[in-house]
Design a protein around this motif. Structure first.
Motif, PDB file in Angstrom:
ATOM      1  N   SER A  66       0.831  -1.215   0.000  1.00 17.95           N
ATOM      2  CA  SER A  66       0.000   0.000   0.000  1.00 17.95           C
ATOM      3  C   SER A  66       0.861   1.258   0.000  1.00 17.95           C
ATOM      4  O   SER A  66       0.512   2.248  -0.654  1.00 17.95           O
ATOM      5  CB  SER A  66      -0.945  -0.018   1.195  1.00 17.95           C
ATOM      6  N   ILE A  67       1.985   1.232   0.677  1.00 11.70           N
ATOM      7  CA  ILE A  67       2.892   2.368   0.657  1.00 11.70           C
ATOM      8  C   ILE A  67       3.464   2.556  -0.753  1.00 11.70           C
ATOM      9  O   ILE A  67       3.569   3.677  -1.266  1.00 11.70           O
ATOM     10  CB  ILE A  67       4.015   2.199   1.698  1.00 11.70           C
ATOM     11  N   ALA A  68       3.827   1.454  -1.411  1.00 12.43           N
ATOM     12  CA  ALA A  68       4.393   1.540  -2.763  1.00 12.43           C
ATOM     13  C   ALA A  68       3.366   2.083  -3.743  1.00 12.43           C
ATOM     14  O   ALA A  68       3.705   2.887  -4.631  1.00 12.43           O
ATOM     15  CB  ALA A  68       4.881   0.161  -3.200  1.00 12.43           C
ATOM     16  N   ILE A  69       2.105   1.678  -3.604  1.00 12.74           N
ATOM     17  CA  ILE A  69       1.054   2.187  -4.497  1.00 12.74           C
ATOM     18  C   ILE A  69       0.804   3.663  -4.219  1.00 12.74           C
ATOM     19  O   ILE A  69       0.627   4.469  -5.150  1.00 12.74           O
ATOM     20  CB  ILE A  69      -0.226   1.351  -4.327  1.00 12.74           C
ATOM     21  N   PHE A  70       0.811   4.057  -2.973  1.00 16.91           N
ATOM     22  CA  PHE A  70       0.581   5.455  -2.617  1.00 16.91           C
ATOM     23  C   PHE A  70       1.695   6.348  -3.148  1.00 16.91           C
ATOM     24  O   PHE A  70       1.441   7.448  -3.639  1.00 16.91           O
ATOM     25  CB  PHE A  70       0.462   5.587  -1.102  1.00 16.91           C
ATOM     26  N   VAL A  71       2.935   5.897  -3.067  1.00 20.72           N
ATOM     27  CA  VAL A  71       4.077   6.693  -3.515  1.00 20.72           C
ATOM     28  C   VAL A  71       4.103   6.760  -5.033  1.00 20.72           C
ATOM     29  O   VAL A  71       4.451   7.813  -5.616  1.00 20.72           O
ATOM     30  CB  VAL A  71       5.397   6.117  -2.951  1.00 20.72           C
ATOM     31  N   ALA A  72       3.741   5.689  -5.707  1.00 20.92           N
ATOM     32  CA  ALA A  72       3.759   5.673  -7.188  1.00 20.92           C
ATOM     33  C   ALA A  72       2.607   6.436  -7.699  1.00 20.92           C
ATOM     34  O   ALA A  72       2.471   7.412  -8.202  1.00 20.92           O
ATOM     35  CB  ALA A  72       3.626   4.255  -7.700  1.00 20.92           C
TER      36      ALA A  72
END
Length: 50
Positions: free
Chosen positions: A44-50
């Motif tokens: 979820s952090i990776a999706i939010f940052v991307a």
């Protein structure tokens, strides 16, 4: 290695329980659950940052 003193049968109640030994039987359940939560959090952090 340590050399624990032998426990007499009448004094078994005075011996304190080890905290690690009391929870080690839960590790096969806890580790995969925590790993899954950590993977979801990182995704979820990776999706939010991307």
């Amino acid at each position: 290695m340590s050399n624990p003193t032998p426990v007499e049968p009448g004094h078994a109640a005075a011996v304190e329980k080890d905290a690690v030994e009391s929870i080690v039987h839960l590790m096969p359940l806890v580790l995969p659950l925590v790993g899954g939560v950590l993977m979801l959090l990182l995704a979820s952090i990776a999706i939010f940052v991307a």
